[in-house]
Write a protein that holds these residues in place. Structure first.
Motif, short mmCIF file in Angstrom:
data_model
loop_
_atom_site.label_atom_id
_atom_site.label_comp_id
_atom_site.label_asym_id
_atom_site.label_seq_id
_atom_site.Cartn_x
_atom_site.Cartn_y
_atom_site.Cartn_z
N GLU A 266 -20.37 11.58 -15.15
CA GLU A 266 -20.66 10.57 -14.13
C GLU A 266 -20.19 9.19 -14.63
O GLU A 266 -19.57 8.43 -13.90
N LEU A 267 -20.45 8.95 -15.91
CA LEU A 267 -20.04 7.68 -16.50
C LEU A 267 -18.53 7.50 -16.38
O LEU A 267 -18.03 6.40 -16.14
N TYR A 268 -17.79 8.59 -16.57
CA TYR A 268 -16.34 8.50 -16.54
C TYR A 268 -15.75 8.83 -15.17
O TYR A 268 -14.56 9.08 -15.05
N ASP A 269 -16.62 8.89 -14.15
CA ASP A 269 -16.13 8.97 -12.78
C ASP A 269 -15.41 10.28 -12.45
O ASP A 269 -14.41 10.29 -11.75
N VAL A 270 -15.89 11.37 -13.04
CA VAL A 270 -15.31 12.69 -12.73
C VAL A 270 -16.31 13.40 -11.84
O VAL A 270 -17.47 13.59 -12.24
N ASP A 271 -15.91 13.80 -10.63
CA ASP A 271 -16.91 14.36 -9.71
C ASP A 271 -17.13 15.85 -9.92
O ASP A 271 -16.55 16.46 -10.83
N ALA A 272 -17.95 16.45 -9.05
CA ALA A 272 -18.37 17.84 -9.26
C ALA A 272 -17.20 18.81 -9.26
O ALA A 272 -17.27 19.89 -9.87
N LEU A 273 -16.11 18.45 -8.57
CA LEU A 273 -14.95 19.34 -8.56
C LEU A 273 -13.95 18.99 -9.66
O LEU A 273 -12.90 19.61 -9.77
N GLY A 274 -14.26 17.94 -10.40
CA GLY A 274 -13.31 17.50 -11.43
C GLY A 274 -12.34 16.46 -10.91
O GLY A 274 -11.42 16.05 -11.63
N LEU A 275 -12.51 16.03 -9.65
CA LEU A 275 -11.59 15.01 -9.12
C LEU A 275 -11.89 13.67 -9.79
O LEU A 275 -13.04 13.30 -9.95
N ASP A 276 -10.84 12.95 -10.15
CA ASP A 276 -11.06 11.64 -10.76
C ASP A 276 -10.77 10.54 -9.74
O ASP A 276 -10.50 10.81 -8.57
N ARG A 277 -10.78 9.30 -10.23
CA ARG A 277 -10.65 8.16 -9.32
C ARG A 277 -9.35 8.23 -8.50
O ARG A 277 -9.36 8.02 -7.29
N LEU A 278 -8.24 8.58 -9.15
CA LEU A 278 -6.97 8.59 -8.42
C LEU A 278 -6.92 9.73 -7.40
O LEU A 278 -6.46 9.54 -6.27
N ASP A 279 -7.41 10.90 -7.80
CA ASP A 279 -7.45 12.01 -6.83
C ASP A 279 -8.22 11.58 -5.59
O ASP A 279 -7.80 11.82 -4.45
N ARG A 280 -9.36 10.93 -5.84
CA ARG A 280 -10.21 10.57 -4.71
C ARG A 280 -9.56 9.46 -3.88
O ARG A 280 -9.63 9.48 -2.66
N SER A 281 -8.89 8.49 -4.56
CA SER A 281 -8.29 7.46 -3.71
C SER A 281 -7.16 8.01 -2.87
O SER A 281 -6.97 7.59 -1.73
N VAL A 282 -6.41 9.00 -3.41
CA VAL A 282 -5.34 9.59 -2.59
C VAL A 282 -5.95 10.28 -1.37
O VAL A 282 -5.53 10.07 -0.23
N LEU A 283 -6.98 11.10 -1.62
CA LEU A 283 -7.58 11.83 -0.48
C LEU A 283 -8.23 10.87 0.51
O LEU A 283 -8.08 11.01 1.73
N GLU A 284 -8.95 9.88 -0.02
CA GLU A 284 -9.62 8.94 0.89
C GLU A 284 -8.61 8.17 1.72
O GLU A 284 -8.82 7.91 2.91
N ALA A 285 -7.48 7.81 1.10
CA ALA A 285 -6.45 7.08 1.86
C ALA A 285 -5.96 7.95 3.01
O ALA A 285 -5.83 7.50 4.15
N ILE A 286 -5.70 9.23 2.72
CA ILE A 286 -5.19 10.11 3.79
C ILE A 286 -6.26 10.25 4.90
O ILE A 286 -5.95 10.15 6.09
N LEU A 287 -7.51 10.43 4.48
CA LEU A 287 -8.57 10.68 5.46
C LEU A 287 -8.87 9.43 6.29
O LEU A 287 -8.92 9.48 7.52
N VAL A 288 -9.05 8.31 5.59
CA VAL A 288 -9.57 7.13 6.28
C VAL A 288 -8.45 6.28 6.88
O VAL A 288 -8.51 5.89 8.04
N ARG A 289 -7.39 6.05 6.08
CA ARG A 289 -6.35 5.14 6.59
C ARG A 289 -5.34 5.85 7.47
O ARG A 289 -4.71 5.24 8.31
N PHE A 290 -5.15 7.16 7.22
CA PHE A 290 -4.10 7.86 7.99
C PHE A 290 -4.68 9.02 8.80
O PHE A 290 -3.97 9.98 9.10
N ASP A 291 -5.94 8.94 9.14
CA ASP A 291 -6.58 9.94 10.02
C ASP A 291 -6.37 11.38 9.56
O ASP A 291 -6.21 12.28 10.39
N GLY A 292 -6.28 11.59 8.28
CA GLY A 292 -6.09 12.95 7.80
C GLY A 292 -4.64 13.34 7.64
O GLY A 292 -4.33 14.43 7.19
N GLY A 293 -3.71 12.46 8.02
CA GLY A 293 -2.28 12.73 7.87
C GLY A 293 -1.70 13.34 9.14
O GLY A 293 -2.43 13.49 10.11
N PRO A 294 -0.41 13.66 9.14
CA PRO A 294 0.50 13.61 7.99
C PRO A 294 0.90 12.17 7.62
O PRO A 294 1.04 11.33 8.48
N VAL A 295 1.07 11.98 6.30
CA VAL A 295 1.56 10.69 5.82
C VAL A 295 2.61 10.97 4.75
O VAL A 295 2.47 11.89 3.94
#
Ligand SMILES: Nc1ncnc2c1ncn2[C@@H]1O[C@H](COP(=O)(O)OP(=O)(O)OP(=O)(O)O)[C@@H](O)[C@H]1O
Length: 360
Positions: A266-295
């Motif tokens: 938790e301290l190092y920002d690794v979530d339950a699936l092992g996703l780290d900050r960059l993994d999550r920002s990529v997914l969040e960008a697709i979901l939130v900014r690009f409505d799930g894609g395609p992008v």
């Protein structure tokens, strides 16, 4: 300040390089997982030894941290040959490669990491070197230029790449064998971790190892790195031990346990699936900014402030593997699992996007 990226995939310091070196398996038998590749390599090396010749050239392809450098070292070790190491970015001119090739001793194993990043002119020189153990050295310029043939000592080239699709066909075809390394399963990662813990003389319980194995993106390098952070955490917070007394030390805190793993990750920002900050920002960008894609890849890269190559070779392969992302001809698309993992309601999100698009 954001937490350091634990799951970034290249060794980050001299200390980490030394740590990796200490944990590297030295033989095919010690190398965990990748059973098919191990079997294929074993056959290739044995056949070469029986015929007393240099083993065929080998291409190792796969995402970072899965063991390509380790396998190159094992190839040299198991065939009783010395190893010379270089990398694509260090070979920026044909002359760099000529100097390297002409200094090889007979039978040596030459490892070129990130071979897809070698200069084009060097690539062309490598075709002839791989096929005929010969190169042509150009002397002079323009009309007076001549080429001088130079015989080389026989060698085995081991190339490693995270982007085998970028290698030109003539180069790819000159490898006698291509090994495609796959992400590791959790059982295999547990084995990698148990081996590393034993080498580090680290007292950690089995459930803690299983938890780390499930959170390291299928990658031994990350598994070892997380183990190191958990070790630090358990050292600083001895109360996060499993609570069982350690027979060897008689200490009441016992081996590092699940609490230490949860708290450290938790301290190092690794979530339950092992996703780290960059993994999550990529997914969040697709979901939130690009409505799930395609992008498109480049738009995505700009939107998260990261190089397109890093997203393509480091982030995406794992997200595709765990079914969070698909690549389509029109761009990257988040899957239903991604919407669920982030707990975002797709309909509500689409509604918001319409409001934004209308300038409301
Ligand atoms: N099969 C394995 N069994 C045990 N440890 C492994 C295995 N594969 C990799 N490792 C460990 O993971 C670390 C990273 O491995 P390695 O450097 O070989 O990866 P790589 O694929 O060459 O990465 P890169 O593409 O970044 O160069 C090393 O410390 C190594 O000990």
């Amino acid at each position: 300040m954001t937490a350091p990226d634990l799951a970034r995939l290249t060794p980050e310091s001299e200390a980490e390089l030394a740590f990796e070196g200490a944990l590297r398996p030295k033989t095919l038998a010690e190398f965990v997982g990748q059973a098919r590749v191990r079997g294929q390599l074993q056959l290739l090396l044995r056949a070469a030894a029986m015929q007393n010749r240099t083993p065929d050239h080998i291409l190792l392809a796969g995402p970072p941290g899965l063991g390509k450098t380790t396998l190159a070292m094992i190839v040299a070790q198991e065939s009783g040959r010395s190893l010379r190491m270089s990398s694509g970015p260090a070979i920026q001119h044909a002359g760099d490669l000529a100097a390297l090739l002409s200094s090889l001793v007979p039978g040596e194993v030459l490892f070129i990491d990130e071979i897809h990043r070698m200069a084009r002119s060097a690539e062309e020189m490598l075709y002839l070197a791989m096929e005929d153990f010969r190169i042509d050295i150009m002397v002079g310029k323009g009309a007076g230029a001549t080429s001088i043939p130079l015989d080389l000592a026989p060698f085995t080239l081991v190339g490693a790449t995270t982007r085998s699709g970028l290698l030109p066909n003539p180069l790819r075809d000159r490898f006698g064998f291509t090994a495609h390394l796959e992400f590791y399963g959790t059982d295999e990662l547990e084995e990698v971790l148990a081996r590393a813990a034993a080498l580090l003389e680290l007292d950690i319980d089995r459930r803690a190892l299983a938890e780390i194995a499930g959170r390291c993106r299928g990658t031994p390098r990350i598994a070892n790195r997380l183990l190191r952070r958990v070790r630090d955490y358990a050292l600083v917070h001895p109360s996060t031990g499993s609570g069982e007394a350690t027979p060897s030390t008689g200490s009441g805190t016992g081996p590092a346990g699940l609490d230490a793993v949860h708290a450290a990750l938790e301290l190092y920002d690794v979530d339950a699936l092992g996703l780290d900050r960059l993994d999550r920002s990529v997914l969040e960008a697709i979901l939130v900014r690009f409505d799930g894609g395609p992008v498109g890849l480049n738009t995505l890269a700009v939107s998260v402030g990261e190089e397109a190559e890093t997203i393509e070779s480091v982030v995406e392969p794992f997200l595709v593997r765990i079914g969070m992302l698909t690549r389509t001809p029109r761009g990257r698309v988040a899957t239903r699992s991604a919407w669920q993992h982030f707990g975002i309601d797709r309909q509500a999100q689409a509604g918001q996007s319409v409001l934004f698009a209308d300038g409301l």
